[in-house]
Design a protein around this motif. Structure first.
Motif, PDB file in Angstrom:
ATOM      1  N   SER A   1      10.725  -1.932   4.816  1.00  0.00           N
ATOM      2  CA  SER A   1      10.738  -0.645   4.112  1.00  0.00           C
ATOM      3  C   SER A   1       9.498  -0.566   3.228  1.00  0.00           C
ATOM      4  O   SER A   1       8.850   0.473   3.135  1.00  0.00           O
ATOM      5  CB  SER A   1      11.998  -0.527   3.267  1.00  0.00           C
ATOM      6  OG  SER A   1      12.041  -1.583   2.337  1.00  0.00           O
ATOM      7  N   GLY A   2       9.126  -1.693   2.611  1.00  0.00           N
ATOM      8  CA  GLY A   2       7.946  -1.687   1.753  1.00  0.00           C
ATOM      9  C   GLY A   2       6.718  -1.233   2.490  1.00  0.00           C
ATOM     10  O   GLY A   2       6.047  -0.282   2.090  1.00  0.00           O
ATOM     11  N   PHE A   3       6.437  -1.856   3.612  1.00  0.00           N
ATOM     12  CA  PHE A   3       5.223  -1.491   4.341  1.00  0.00           C
ATOM     13  C   PHE A   3       5.339  -0.066   4.876  1.00  0.00           C
ATOM     14  O   PHE A   3       4.443   0.750   4.718  1.00  0.00           O
ATOM     15  CB  PHE A   3       4.962  -2.456   5.493  1.00  0.00           C
ATOM     16  CG  PHE A   3       3.619  -2.235   6.132  1.00  0.00           C
ATOM     17  CD1 PHE A   3       2.500  -2.882   5.641  1.00  0.00           C
ATOM     18  CD2 PHE A   3       3.477  -1.347   7.189  1.00  0.00           C
ATOM     19  CE1 PHE A   3       1.254  -2.661   6.196  1.00  0.00           C
ATOM     20  CE2 PHE A   3       2.235  -1.112   7.750  1.00  0.00           C
ATOM     21  CZ  PHE A   3       1.120  -1.779   7.252  1.00  0.00           C
ATOM     22  N   ALA A   4       6.513   0.213   5.458  1.00  0.00           N
ATOM     23  CA  ALA A   4       6.705   1.544   6.035  1.00  0.00           C
ATOM     24  C   ALA A   4       6.415   2.602   4.973  1.00  0.00           C
ATOM     25  O   ALA A   4       5.687   3.567   5.217  1.00  0.00           O
ATOM     26  CB  ALA A   4       8.138   1.688   6.529  1.00  0.00           C
TER      27      ALA A   4
ATOM     28  N   ALA B   1      -4.562  -4.035   2.355  1.00  0.00           N
ATOM     29  CA  ALA B   1      -4.286  -3.754   0.945  1.00  0.00           C
ATOM     30  C   ALA B   1      -2.799  -3.537   0.708  1.00  0.00           C
ATOM     31  O   ALA B   1      -2.328  -3.600  -0.417  1.00  0.00           O
ATOM     32  CB  ALA B   1      -5.061  -2.520   0.502  1.00  0.00           C
ATOM     33  N   PHE B   2      -2.046  -3.292   1.781  1.00  0.00           N
ATOM     34  CA  PHE B   2      -0.613  -3.051   1.597  1.00  0.00           C
ATOM     35  C   PHE B   2       0.182  -4.352   1.636  1.00  0.00           C
ATOM     36  O   PHE B   2       1.363  -4.388   1.315  1.00  0.00           O
ATOM     37  CB  PHE B   2      -0.080  -2.104   2.682  1.00  0.00           C
ATOM     38  CG  PHE B   2      -0.785  -0.772   2.722  1.00  0.00           C
ATOM     39  CD1 PHE B   2      -1.498  -0.317   1.614  1.00  0.00           C
ATOM     40  CD2 PHE B   2      -0.743   0.018   3.850  1.00  0.00           C
ATOM     41  CE1 PHE B   2      -2.142   0.893   1.636  1.00  0.00           C
ATOM     42  CE2 PHE B   2      -1.394   1.236   3.879  1.00  0.00           C
ATOM     43  CZ  PHE B   2      -2.099   1.669   2.780  1.00  0.00           C
ATOM     44  N   ILE B   3      -0.464  -5.447   2.049  1.00  0.00           N
ATOM     45  CA  ILE B   3       0.269  -6.712   2.211  1.00  0.00           C
ATOM     46  C   ILE B   3       0.896  -7.196   0.903  1.00  0.00           C
ATOM     47  O   ILE B   3       2.088  -7.494   0.863  1.00  0.00           O
ATOM     48  CB  ILE B   3      -0.660  -7.797   2.804  1.00  0.00           C
ATOM     49  CG1 ILE B   3      -1.089  -7.399   4.221  1.00  0.00           C
ATOM     50  CG2 ILE B   3       0.029  -9.158   2.817  1.00  0.00           C
ATOM     51  CD1 ILE B   3       0.049  -7.177   5.179  1.00  0.00           C
TER      52      ILE B   3
ATOM     53  N   LEU C   1       7.974  -7.227  -2.059  1.00  0.00           N
ATOM     54  CA  LEU C   1       9.247  -6.563  -1.786  1.00  0.00           C
ATOM     55  C   LEU C   1      10.113  -7.417  -0.877  1.00  0.00           C
ATOM     56  O   LEU C   1      11.333  -7.440  -1.013  1.00  0.00           O
ATOM     57  CB  LEU C   1       8.992  -5.192  -1.170  1.00  0.00           C
ATOM     58  CG  LEU C   1       8.468  -4.160  -2.171  1.00  0.00           C
ATOM     59  CD1 LEU C   1       8.170  -2.848  -1.485  1.00  0.00           C
ATOM     60  CD2 LEU C   1       9.449  -3.954  -3.299  1.00  0.00           C
ATOM     61  N   THR C   2       9.488  -8.142   0.047  1.00  0.00           N
ATOM     62  CA  THR C   2      10.268  -9.053   0.893  1.00  0.00           C
ATOM     63  C   THR C   2      11.010 -10.051   0.012  1.00  0.00           C
ATOM     64  O   THR C   2      12.228 -10.204   0.102  1.00  0.00           O
ATOM     65  CB  THR C   2       9.330  -9.827   1.838  1.00  0.00           C
ATOM     66  OG1 THR C   2       8.393  -8.918   2.395  1.00  0.00           O
ATOM     67  CG2 THR C   2      10.116 -10.530   2.907  1.00  0.00           C
TER      68      THR C   2
END
Lengths: 461, 181, 1054, 219
Positions: free
Chosen positions: B72-75, B99-101, B107-108
């Motif tokens: 959900s975080g990446f999405a 940059a989104f990692i 969040l994981t």
């Protein structure tokens, strides 16, 4: 054989020094530790310490109020030095936090028994340090009341945070770190809270501890799941703690500022964090074991191990310093080269040398067992390292900004009264929390001590 | 006998050491009791096996939490930057996934750990401040230095007198019946 | 109208929009207003500005409506000005009380109900929300600068140059642009006063009439008028009529910062006063004898434009000129001026030696006079002489305003000898209405005052007590006068000692006229009726005449009618107003015969070698002191020293060494803010002044410059007690330079903090400013790219963002920039940029969106002028304007956590103030450090006048927000909207940024880089074009054209 | 001591844990709803005016064109509130002694402006330009609603950024033929989608990229 006969200084025996003095039973450890919370009256020293912490906390409140009223201009920051004490302190506090998680998580995974008697308050320290750190990212903004823009909520503007910015990474990293540390700490506390509930004499305490322990009754089925959850948490906290300070270091390494833009930062920040963290644990542990005579639980072995960890991480940090220079010179990037030269003979050279003295030279004493086992020395040393690590952040954050690309914009930084008061204020917050903690919660994990007792007793059988 | 069960939770015996508790537990299971539970002030190695507990579901729940958080975080970041309000930020591509990692990672962890803890509590049916076993006066020692074994009335083989005697047979001290109210 | 529809003034709160005081005066007024401007309230507020007004207790505070208001705002409106950021205890408590409430209320909260207040009768020709532009002129010394004034619903907000006007040609200098701030200066005198007590105008009229009748009786004996230089025919005519009314009355003039040299020089050369007009565009070789003709003196804006029109190299590449026709400038001067710093060759000489130089040059050119210059200077001179002779008829010698008559006479003679008269310069009748020798004129007045021959003295605008030579002791003499009337815009030093003070109207509030340096007449028309009970000099004079009360408007129209008996006067009148110039008034060139033999000159008096020469110069920012209360100019870094808010005694590095003077960098602010300098006592002509010393590379040794205009005792909140007052040591016999032994200047041992925005002058070997000579350029047009490390685009991992539409970009030609500061003020005025005050500047927090960096091309061992170094004796100086570079790969954008700065589809680096939370990360990550942060509440929200000043097209930023140059996005948007309404693309040159429009040398060019025919695209196509710090690959849209100078090869070798 | 807590606490404690989580989320949702509610936006809130001017009467019944009073709307950023003079053009003869028009007459006499209460209030930092919208075929009613049916004018749209964006992201939905711009009763035809597209190209409407730039509205 028993404690007093054992010659403390002969090495090979010393290495076997126990993590808990023998002759303890489940009952005795429980009594001893829970007594601090339940029966022992607060000492005069406690009140004195608390008073100091609390008054400093007052200083913090005033400083923050004035800050909100006037604006960040009351600090020494300027153009080009946009970040000053606030960020320095933020990084410093977060760093300190790391030892707690490290001790409780990584040492747990490595099955280091000696962690048990220090992990509880180390974790507490983490939480409080994170609390102190958390103050800064918020208040250092020009408009703190608008800081909620940093959170991804469906605003009426239909616009979201900018996820490429390391500051947003910070928001997530720090809040996650705070949450997970809290969970980890609380989960660890549950059985002890149950113990306190059962040993508490007054009704209110029974109820409070009862509520907090959620009706823990030590059922084997519960222990079964409890253990796997705790193990998983440890497994999760380990990469987390590494990631958090890496992310903090991204604040700098992602930028293009000479002296910030370095790939060595993540590992070297993490090492630095652990370094300062263990220093702080020592700073707390030494007086703690003294005043609440917990020497049997926090033994020489603990202090010494921590000293060794400090030495190791200190060397990694030294390596980091060296490589900052090497990479600058090797890359032959004129801006970086200039900056590292500035560190040696710029206006801020004294700070840099002070930092080398505190972080690299002094800790070399720890190579000697005498020093590692001398409580007084360790205490002083831990303070020195704390100062040193603060200086390191000062050198990185501030001094890099004073000399960047366009010479016409070069400037200097000097903290104002309010910079100092805010910094001391957070120290006050930290002290206050620590003092409250030792009064109301077991500073050492009783349940785990009991395990230790079984193990040691087995060793003796 | 059934009239007993209405107000009796089970019978409880107390032991000095973890070893005794484990032995007793094994014996009880050999005797065919199933609805039993052991109580210890700390996690006792081998006790779970003695009770024949199956692998716990906590790791699975944790995995689910982690996946939820991360995905959900990446999405979300992808959606916000590519669909919701695409903007040219310093010439970087809309989907600057590297940059989104960091956020995805954090969040994981967050998802996994919260699920682990709350999953554990839920499966343990906690919070549960009130429990019959607390009716046993000596049970307060369960959180200090004593070990308890409780055979519950729900067990088909349960018979107040017999079970109590059985427990005494295992050198349990203070075998008491645990009232259920 | 814009303001009543949407409030512009504030990020979070509505503030009173254009209040307009005209209706206060009940005059016929074409302006809209929302709330009446209550003068009493204004004054009360102004008092609170000085921080005196505090609440006595929290209880009292809680009851206070302001407090309620404060609760609903982010921050207190009545908090004392941030200009002095002192932590006052009661102030502190007061705010503490509020602090708790902030937590809850800030951020959210509904907007209060607001009112729309339309006109009752809307003036025709006005479209609400659209600014109108009016042409008028700002009188200044022996010149007037034609300006266009932008007016939003009747409130003037911005001043720009008037293309129609000869002395402007569309550009404007810092003074003209900043003069709008003077209009709204809350410290202006607001009513007539008598002995400091508020009086009515009618009271003044009656007492004036009383004086008039009395004076009439003695037909004018004892009636004196003191003015500065006057170029207004109307005013002059009025004075003359008074003089004819009072035969024995006298008119005296005193202009403190303009020497008699030019006048007397002409007299010496031609036997009578003539006015000299230059044509720099026609000159191949120009020699300036201590003349700053590009940055001060009559016509300098025009001269700058024309001068640099000859240094454009292959601009817009129509013809590949490669700088073939580039002119060459030699400057001989004692202290670096804007002109000198940008010269091809510069020779530092003591002021008194300049005359020797002139004589020697005359000698060299065979005009008689035998003086020769010893040593290297001699060779230098010889070379210059050769160069001048090589370009007979295409050369020009300019003498400085502060140089004595002799030098001017010599210059005239040399120009004549070189056959320049008629080509590169011409002579006209004087522009001044009544040219006299000011020093003599003032001396005579003082003598008569002393002798009791003066009963009535009307002082128009002259601040004599402050500016008169101290040996005249004007104060004590003024005390003797029975009827003294001072007419000035502020209640200043002189006003105190006068019986009457009449508050003078700003030139934007009055009708009038003024002539330009070449005689061209402009009509001065009011943009707004007087904000306060102020009156013009003409009205005051009329009060003493036989027909008082006649309005300026009528007087002016009558004169023009008389002068132009043309058929349709109304048409003529409207045209004159519209154009800003009166057609056909430019003075014709006159031929004058040289009656002057250089040989006949008496020996020049030169400062003896051992002695120190003290010279007086008008300050580049506050001039002679008249702009002392102008915050924009006070905070404007001086072109060479980059000092703000102070003047300093300028010393050359070598002299500093001998005198043991140094600087040290303060830890707060540092190189970009606070420099501690030695304090010196200067005892000169039996008077003494204490000043801060400043070491200025390139200054002639043994010279100490004392800039005039500071140390005002009564200038207003902004200007009082800033710097030191050089007039104190200025005497009539040494008006421009005084010599004294070394011990005249002594270190006191104290240190004084100076606010310096750029101390570090060395480029540290970084390619920041690419420079070269014309030769180098012609050999290798791409010299600017030697050692370039700009990575090729292909290297990028990322796909390029395409900019298919417009691609806004800017090109700045460093060859044409001489650091005159016009752009800085233009930007400040256009973009509502606050003034932060000395203390904040010293912390490195000034807010200018465009700054001008000054670098010396000096291989200096040290970066510190305070340690002597031969390379600093006469270093090549370069200037570089640095606005936001609008990088395509903007480092600032990527680090902003809230996306407050993002890229637009046209390549602008948008800054969204209302989204910014102020982490300052962008500023840290900006390699050019062009971002400015509101560390405190720098904007003044209380003073109503400033609300009138603000540009409604630009958000007024508040505390805690980052701001920066946006390429004047408001102008871009407005032009685009107009273009889109007509369904056509935007034309090149249609959008003009504030800095571009102000720049006299056309160094700044803005446009659409995607259009190959745009000027900017052509400039960028040049090989001189390079981007600042290109190796960082930020891909700036603002690029620079390398600075090319045209030194004389002969001197290069030497 | 034994049992500290009553049987019921088991339920209570679990219930409170869940309700706590529930309430927190509820609060957040509530906050976001309030932010969009008329309480914050003043949407659909009619305001008392010094003179109860009825657009319904003037526009709806008398059919006066918008531009008669709002003169700036086609040329300027602001439509403009008419000067008292404009009212007097008619009301010097019509209803020229109606008591409810006294404020108008008084203003005209005393040269004191009428203080109308502002209805449409954009953020302080938004630079909205009427003329470009009108010229590009965005009708009055698209934002102001059916003015001709409003006895007292109220704000028909939220005027929040997301509302602006909804149109700047796909303008075609709001574009109409230029002659319909001032028609209050215009309603989008069934095939608005394609008509919009056509008009979009005809009017040379800028791309969504450009229309959603920050500097399009913020300066």
């Amino acid at each position: 054989m028993s404690a007093e006969q054992r010659p403390r200084d002969s090495p090979q025996i010393r290495r076997l020094a126990p993590v808990i003095e023998p002759g303890h039973t489940y009952a005795s450890v429980t009594d001893k530790i829970s007594a601090i919370v339940l029966t022992r009256p607060a000492s005069l020293g406690w009140y004195a310490g608390f008073a100091i912490g609390f008054s400093l906390l007052g200083v913090l409140t005033i400083s923050l109020a004035w800050l909100i009223i006037k604006g960040v201009g009351i600090w020494g920051i300027n153009a080009p030095i946009g970040w000053g004490f606030a960020i320095v302190n933020f990084v410093w506090w977060i760093g300190i936090g790391h030892a707690g998680t490290l001790i409780s998580a990584i040492l747990f995974l490595l099955n280091q028994k000696w962690r048990t008697s220090i992990n509880r308050f180390a974790e507490a320290m983490t939480l409080f340090a994170v609390a102190c750190a958390g103050v800064f990212p918020l208040i250092h903004t020009g408009r703190p009341w608008m800081a909620f823009y940093m959170f991804p909520y469906p605003s009426t503007m239909g616009i979201w945070p900018q996820f490429r910015s390391p500051l947003i990474w910070d928001v997530f990293a720090v809040s996650t770190y705070g949450t997970v540390s809290l969970l980890f700490w609380y989960v660890g506390l549950i059985p002890d809270l149950a113990t306190l509930r059962d040993r508490a004499t007054s009704k209110p305490r029974q109820i409070i501890y009862g509520m907090l322990s959620m009706g823990w009754r030590g059922s084997a089925r519960h222990w079964h799941r409890y253990q796997s959850a705790y193990l998983l948490l440890a497994g999760l906290a380990t990469p987390l703690v590494l990631s958090v300070h890496s992310v903090i270091s991204f604040d700098f390494s992602v930028s293009i500022v000479p002296g910030w833009h370095t790939t060595i930062f993540p590992p070297y920040f993490v090492a630095g964090a652990i370094y300062s963290g263990f220093a702080m644990v020592l700073t707390i542990a030494i007086p703690l074991r003294k005043f609440y005579d917990l020497e049997e639980f926090i033994t020489m072995r603990h202090l010494e191990n921590m000293a060794q960890v400090m030495l190791a991480t200190g060397l990694i940090v030294a390596y980091g310093y060296f490589f900052e220079f090497f990479m600058a010179l090797y890359s032959n990037n004129k801006f970086d080269v200039f900056l590292v030269q500035q560190r040696l003979h710029g206006p801020y050279a004294p700070y840099y040398f002070a930092l080398i003295l505190c972080n690299i030279l002094t800790p070399q004493l720890l190579w000697f067992q005498k020093m590692r086992t001398n409580v007084a020395v360790l205490f002083v040393m831990s303070i020195v390292v704390n100062v040193g690590m603060w200086l390191e952040r000062f050198v990185i954050v501030v001094i890099s900004l004073t000399r960047d690309f366009v010479p016409s914009a070069w400037g200097r930084y000097s903290p104002t009264f309010w910079d100092w008061s805010t910094f001391l204020g957070t120290i006050g917050l930290f002290i206050t929390l620590i003092f409250l903690f030792v009064r109301v919660l077991p500073a050492i994990s009783i349940a785990e001590m009991r395990e230790l007792v079984t193990h040691t007793s087995e060793e003796h059988e | 006998m059934n009239e007993h069960r209405s107000h009796i939770y089970g019978v409880m015996g107390e032991f000095e050491t973890a070893k005794q508790l484990i032995r007793a537990t094994e014996k009880t299971r050999e005797a065919g009791y199933r609805r039993i539970d052991a109580y210890a002030p700390f996690p006792v190695e081998g006790l779970s096996e003695a009770l024949g507990l199956r692998r716990s579901w906590v790791p699975f729940v944790t995995l689910v939490g982690g996946l939820l958080g991360g995905l959900s975080g990446f999405a979300f970041q992808y959606w916000a930057n590519v669909y919701s309000y695409p903007m040219n930020i310093g010439g970087r591509p809309l989907n600057s996934w590297p940059a989104f990692i960091p956020v995805t990672f954090e969040l994981t962890i967050l998802g996994a750990s919260t699920f682990a803890v709350f999953g554990m509590l839920a499966m343990n049916k906690l919070p549960q401040p009130h429990h019959p076993v607390f009716n046993v006066p000596r049970f307060t020692h369960a959180s200090t230095d004593r070990f308890f074994l409780c055979i519950e009335a729900r067990d088909p083989k349960f018979h107040l007198a017999d079970t109590a005697r059985f427990l005494q047979g295992l050198q349990a001290h203070h075998v008491t019946e645990v009232s259920d109210d | 109208m814009r303001d009543h529809e949407h409030q512009r003034e504030h990020l979070h709160e509505p503030t009173a929009p254009a209040a307009n005081a005209q209706q206060e005066e009940g005059t016929e007024d074409l302006a809209f207003r929302e709330r009446p401007l209550d003068l009493a309230a204004v004054r009360a507020k102004l008092q609170s500005k000085t921080g005196k007004q505090y609440w006595r207790s929290l209880e009292e505070l809680a009851g206070d409506p302001q407090f309620e208001e404060l609760l609903h705002r982010e921050f207190p409106r009545q908090a004392p000005s941030e200009w002095d950021d002192s932590v006052d205890r009661r102030d502190f408590l007061k705010l503490m009380g509020a602090s708790l409430a902030f937590a809850g209320l800030s951020g959210c909260g509904r907007q209060p109900e607001e009112h729309i207040v339309p006109y009752v009768k809307q003036p025709e020709g006005m479209i609400l929300g659209k600014p109108l532009f009016y042409a008028t002129a700002m009188p200044f010394g022996a010149d007037s600068i034609g300006v266009l004034v932008e007016s939003h619903e009747g409130r003037p907000t911005k001043i720009e140059g008037n293309p129609e006007h000869p002395s402007s040609l569309g550009a404007a200098n810092a003074f003209a642009q900043a003069s709008i701030l003077d209009l709204y200066d809350p410290d202006r005198a607001q009513t007539p006063t008598k002995f400091g007590e508020i009086e009515t105008w009618s009271a003044f009229l009656s007492s004036a009439q009383a004086i008039a009748t009395e004076t009439k009786g003695v037909n004018g004996a004892g009636f004196r008028i003191l003015t500065g230089i006057i170029t207004s025919p109307t005013l002059a005519a009025q004075i003359q009529s008074l003089l004819s009314l009072y035969p024995q009355a006298k008119w005296h003039q005193w202009e403190p910062a303009v020497g008699d040299g030019p006048r007397e020089g002409a007299k010496l050369a031609f036997g009578n006063y003539v006015n000299t007009v230059y044509r720099p565009e026609k000159a191949e070789v120009i020699l300036s004898l201590d003349s700053d003709f590009l940055a001060s003196g009559p016509g300098h804006v025009r001269y700058m434009k024309k001068f640099y029109s000859r240094r454009k190299l292959d601009q817009y590449a129509e013809v590949d000129r490669m700088g073939g026709e580039m002119n060459r400038l030699y400057v001989v001067e004692p202290t670096p001026s804007v002109t000198g710093a940008s010269a091809d060759h510069r020779l530092p000489l003591r002021a008194s030696e300049v005359e020797l130089f002139a004589r020697a040059l005359a000698g060299k050119l065979g005009l008689g006079g035998l003086a020769v210059l010893p040593g290297k200077n001699g060779e230098w001179l010889a070379t210059v002489a050769r160069d001048l002779q090589k370009h007979k008829g295409a050369s020009l010698v300019v003498a400085g305003e502060q140089q004595p008559a002799e030098v001017h006479a010599l210059a005239h003679a040399i120009n004549a000898a070189l056959g320049n008269v008629g080509t590169t310069l011409y002579y006209t009748e004087p522009v001044e209405a009544h040219p006299v020798n000011h020093l003599e004129s003032l001396a005579e007045l003082c003598a008569d005052m002393d002798a009791g021959k003066v009963q009535t003295l009307v002082i128009l605008g002259v601040n004599a007590i402050y500016t008169a030579p101290h040996n005249f002791d004007f104060t004590s003499k003024l005390k003797k006068i029975r009827n003294s009337i001072h007419v000035s815009s502020r209640y200043e030093e002189t006003s105190e000692y006068c019986q009457w003070h009449v508050a003078e109207s700003h030139y934007l509030e009055t009708w009038g006229d003024a002539r330009a340096f070449d005689g061209t007449l402009s009509v001065i028309q009011p943009l707004i009726a007087p904000l306060y009970r102020t009156h013009s000099a003409r009205e005051v004079l009329a009060a003493f005449s036989d027909k008082p009360g006649i309005s300026d408007y009528e007087v002016l129209r009558d004169r023009l009618k008389a002068a132009n008996p043309s058929a349709d006067f109304e048409k003529f009148w409207r045209k004159s107003l519209n154009d800003g110039v009166v057609a056909g008034t430019t003075s014709a060139a006159i031929s004058v015969a040289l009656k002057f033999n250089p040989a006949s000159l008496p020996a020049a008096k030169v400062t003896p070698a051992g002695q120190i020469e003290f010279i007086f110069r008008p300050d580049p920012c506050v001039y002679d002191g008249r702009f002392a209360n102008n915050g924009w100019l006070q905070e404007l870094p001086k072109p060479l020293t980059k000092l703000t808010w102070d003047n300093a005694a300028l010393v050359s590095p070598k002299t500093a060494e001998t005198l043991g003077l140094t600087h040290s960098v303060a830890s707060r602010g540092g190189e970009h803010g606070q420099i501690l300098s030695n304090v010196v006592d200067i005892s000169l002509s039996n008077s003494k002044v204490t000043a801060a010393a400043w070491i200025l590379p390139g200054q002639a040794d043994g010279v100490i410059v004392l800039p005039l205009g500071y140390g005002r005792k009564k200038a207003g909140y902004t200007g009082t007690n800033k710097g030191f007052n050089a007039y104190v040591v200025r005497t009539s016999d040494a008006l421009w330079s005084a010599s004294a032994p070394k011990n005249a200047i002594k270190k006191t041992g104290e240190e004084y903090p100076l606010a310096c925005t750029q101390y570090h002058f060395n480029m540290e070997g970084r390619k920041i400013l690419a420079t070269g000579t014309l030769e180098e350029y012609q050999k290798n047009p791409a010299f600017a790219h030697e050692g370039d490390e700009q990575p090729p685009k292909e290297l990028s991992l990322y796909k390029e963002f395409a900019y298919p539409g417009y691609a806004w970009a800017m090109a700045i030609d460093l060859t044409s920039c001489n650091g005159c500061n016009a752009c800085v003020v233009a930007c400040q005025s256009e973009n509502n940029i606050p003034v932060v005050g000395k203390d904040q500047v010293m912390r490195g927090r000034e807010m200018h969106w465009i700054r001008i960096d000054r670098y010396y091309k000096a291989e200096s061992a040290t970066n510190d002028p305070s340690s002597y170094d031969a390379s600093l004796e006469n270093p090549e100086t370069f200037f570089q304007p640095v606005p936001c570079q609008q990088c395509e790969n903007a480092p600032c954008e990527q680090v902003c956590p809230v996306g407050a700065t993002v890229h637009s589809a046209e390549g602008l680096n948008d800054m969204v103030y209302n989204r910014c939370i102020g982490t300052r990360y962008c500023s840290n990550n900006c390699p050019y450090k062009v971002r400015r942060f509101n560390f405190l509440r720098f904007q003044d929200w209380e003073t109503p006048q400033y609300k009138l000043l603000r540009n409604p097209e630009v958000t007024v930023r508040s505390r805690g927000v980052m701001e920066k140059c946006t390429y004047c996005v408001q102008r871009i948007n407005n032009v685009r909207i107009e273009a889109e309404k007509q369904n056509r693309p935007i034309r090149d040159g249609e959008i003009v940024t504030a800095c571009e429009s102000a720049c006299p040398s056309e160094a700044i060019v803005f446009g659409n880089a995607n259009d190959p025919n745009s000027r900017v695209a052509k400039l960028k196509a040049q090989q001189r074009n390079y981007s600042l710090l290109g190796e960082l690959n930020a891909r700036p849209r603002t690029t620079y054209l390398a600075a090319v100078r045209n030194p004389n090869p002969e001197l290069e070798k030497a | 001591m034994a049992q500290i807590f009553h049987h019921s606490t088991n339920f209570i404690s679990r219930f409170s844990v869940f309700s706590a989580i529930f309430l927190v989320n509820l609060a957040l949702i509530g906050l976001l709803t309030v932010a969009r509610s008329p309480y914050m936006t003043n949407q659909n809130v009619t305001r008392e005016q010094p003179v109860q001017f009825s657009h319904k009467h003037h526009v709806g019944d008398d059919g006066i064109d918008c531009r008669y009073c709002h003169t700036g709307v086609e040329t300027s950023a602001v439509a403009g509130i008419p000067p008292t003079k404009t009212c007097m053009n008619c009301h010097s003869v019509l209803y020229n002694n109606a008591s409810y028009l006294e404020p108008i007459r008084e203003s005209y006499r005393t040269d004191e402006s009428i203080q109308w209460v502002k209805v449409h209030r954009l953020g302080d930092f938004v630079y909205f330009n009427h003329s470009i919208h009108v010229n590009k075929g965005v009708g009055c009613s698209s934002c102001h609603g059916k003015i001709n049916q409003m006895p007292l004018v109220f704000q028909a749209s939220s005027l929040q950024m997301e509302w602006c964006l909804s149109c700047h992201r796909n303008p075609e939905q709001a574009l109409r033929p230029r002659d319909q711009v001032f028609n209050m009763d215009w309603t989008a035809p069934a095939n608005q989608a394609e008509i919009g597209e056509k008009l979009k190209t005809e009017y040379k409407i800028r791309t969504t990229d450009e229309l959603t730039n920050c500097s399009t509205c913020h300066r």
